[in-house]
Design a protein around this motif. Sequence first.
Motif, PDB file in Angstrom:
ATOM      1  N   VAL A  95       8.098  37.831  15.094  1.00  0.00           N
ATOM      2  CA  VAL A  95       8.425  37.808  13.665  1.00  0.00           C
ATOM      3  C   VAL A  95       7.212  37.398  12.839  1.00  0.00           C
ATOM      4  O   VAL A  95       6.918  37.993  11.795  1.00  0.00           O
ATOM      5  CB  VAL A  95       9.605  36.844  13.403  1.00  0.00           C
ATOM      6  CG1 VAL A  95       9.781  36.609  11.907  1.00  0.00           C
ATOM      7  CG2 VAL A  95      10.889  37.407  14.003  1.00  0.00           C
ATOM      8  N   VAL A  96       6.481  36.404  13.314  1.00  0.00           N
ATOM      9  CA  VAL A  96       5.324  35.899  12.570  1.00  0.00           C
ATOM     10  C   VAL A  96       4.222  36.945  12.470  1.00  0.00           C
ATOM     11  O   VAL A  96       3.624  37.136  11.400  1.00  0.00           O
ATOM     12  CB  VAL A  96       4.796  34.607  13.233  1.00  0.00           C
ATOM     13  CG1 VAL A  96       3.411  34.282  12.720  1.00  0.00           C
ATOM     14  CG2 VAL A  96       5.739  33.449  12.960  1.00  0.00           C
ATOM     15  N   ILE A  97       3.942  37.636  13.566  1.00  0.00           N
ATOM     16  CA  ILE A  97       2.889  38.654  13.551  1.00  0.00           C
ATOM     17  C   ILE A  97       3.231  39.769  12.562  1.00  0.00           C
ATOM     18  O   ILE A  97       2.378  40.218  11.783  1.00  0.00           O
ATOM     19  CB  ILE A  97       2.667  39.229  14.964  1.00  0.00           C
ATOM     20  CG1 ILE A  97       2.035  38.162  15.860  1.00  0.00           C
ATOM     21  CG2 ILE A  97       1.771  40.467  14.904  1.00  0.00           C
ATOM     22  CD1 ILE A  97       1.881  38.590  17.304  1.00  0.00           C
ATOM     23  N   MET A  98       4.483  40.217  12.577  1.00  0.00           N
ATOM     24  CA  MET A  98       4.905  41.261  11.649  1.00  0.00           C
ATOM     25  C   MET A  98       4.761  40.792  10.207  1.00  0.00           C
ATOM     26  O   MET A  98       4.211  41.500   9.349  1.00  0.00           O
ATOM     27  CB  MET A  98       6.355  41.666  11.927  1.00  0.00           C
ATOM     28  CG  MET A  98       6.889  42.745  10.989  1.00  0.00           C
ATOM     29  SD  MET A  98       8.583  43.251  11.382  1.00  0.00           S
ATOM     30  CE  MET A  98       9.498  41.765  10.949  1.00  0.00           C
ATOM     31  N   ALA A  99       5.233  39.565   9.924  1.00  0.00           N
ATOM     32  CA  ALA A  99       5.181  39.042   8.556  1.00  0.00           C
ATOM     33  C   ALA A  99       3.747  38.797   8.098  1.00  0.00           C
ATOM     34  O   ALA A  99       3.437  38.929   6.911  1.00  0.00           O
ATOM     35  CB  ALA A  99       5.986  37.746   8.468  1.00  0.00           C
ATOM     36  N   PHE A 100       2.867  38.464   9.037  1.00  0.00           N
ATOM     37  CA  PHE A 100       1.458  38.188   8.715  1.00  0.00           C
ATOM     38  C   PHE A 100       0.811  39.374   7.995  1.00  0.00           C
ATOM     39  O   PHE A 100       0.165  39.222   6.968  1.00  0.00           O
ATOM     40  CB  PHE A 100       0.707  37.876  10.015  1.00  0.00           C
ATOM     41  CG  PHE A 100      -0.750  37.553   9.816  1.00  0.00           C
ATOM     42  CD1 PHE A 100      -1.135  36.324   9.318  1.00  0.00           C
ATOM     43  CD2 PHE A 100      -1.718  38.470  10.163  1.00  0.00           C
ATOM     44  CE1 PHE A 100      -2.481  36.012   9.155  1.00  0.00           C
ATOM     45  CE2 PHE A 100      -3.070  38.177  10.000  1.00  0.00           C
ATOM     46  CZ  PHE A 100      -3.450  36.943   9.502  1.00  0.00           C
TER      47      PHE A 100
END
Length: 418
Positions: free
Chosen positions: A232-237
């Motif tokens: 989730v974090v990588i996508m949102a980054f």
Amino acid sequence: MEATVKEEKIKVPIFHNRNFVLLLVSALFSSPGYFVYLIGAEWLMLNITENRFYFGMLFFMAAIPRLILLMVGGIVADRLNKRTILFWSDFSRALLIGVLILLIITNQIEVWHLLVLSGLFGISDAFSYPAMQSLIPTLLEKDQLQRGNSFIQMTAQISPILGPALGGTLIALLGFEGVFSVAFIMLLLASIAVLFIRLKKESQEENKKKSPISDLKEGFQYARKKELIISVVIMAFFLNFFFSGPIAIGMPVIVKDIFDGSAAHLATVQTAMGIGALFGAILLASWKLKSPGKTVLIGLSGLGVSFSVMGLSANIWMMAGLVALMAVLTQIVNIPLFTMLQQTTDKQMLGRIMSMFMTVSTGLTPVSYVVTSSLIAVGIDIKWIIFVSGIVVTLIALYNFRNKKILGFNISYGSDSV
């Protein structure tokens, strides 16, 4: 005996939960109050300088301290009383707006005043956000979280409806003194409401024995073991780089510079965003998602397409309609994502994990503000910036349809009633 008590706790309807209701009341004043302040600050900046680079810096100055201090805010939220953190966040914002009112009354307001104020608001955000997001799961059971997050979002999303509408009207009728005075009162009331929340004292001896650095390392080690959090974090980054700057800077600039609109027109567009976001939150409050991960990615694809079309808007009304649609889709993306993180994170780690998510996922946001402002400054049309950004957002969504961790997540639902 413990199982019986837990079962009874689960059956308590959300609106019978006094502490959660008080949190909603606080958000109902805090979020609209912030938006009243924000539309006033945006329009004031547009009026005291013709250099649109400084307008972009208004967002940049808030993003930098927020980004730097979010992890500190998460550690503080896990160590201290979350209610106290929320109180000081709203109360300090009210005091800052009071200072701004004095500067306007004495006719001493300058660009740098607004930039410094924006930076101080960013510091406040860094502490209030993890406190709020980690407080919600301590007030509700896991099977209540999607619904609880939706109701919090409803109160938060009333703010883009009431805030811009009230702010635009106050600017027209009472000037900047009036708009900022109302924002001051609303944030003060929000801080008072938080004081009535009563939390059970939890043992924090273990945390007190650890250093903040140890807490930080523990948070990173915990996150590394959670593949869903990493995904989730990588996508949102990457999403934040192509969405946050163009949308935040693009809406006011398009309204004023391309459509030659007024503060009322900007309020109309931002109100449309609030209506769409409110509708999306209401939808998620009653919609039990069978495939939340798939729903998130479909919503994100639609968001990207809508964003591109917004860049080709022919008038303010078309833009307002697209912004409303985008707001609905944003809720369909955000609420399940928050629920995913809250359901899969241990309560004693919530402050750090939620702040870590925001720190990493918004890591490129300040860069996005600077790049967007710089592109506008060298003469690139903001509408084309938005069009291209929307295409990239869509491609990111389509790429993540290969991500099994996101697609395979299931939200836990119980028999909770409202």
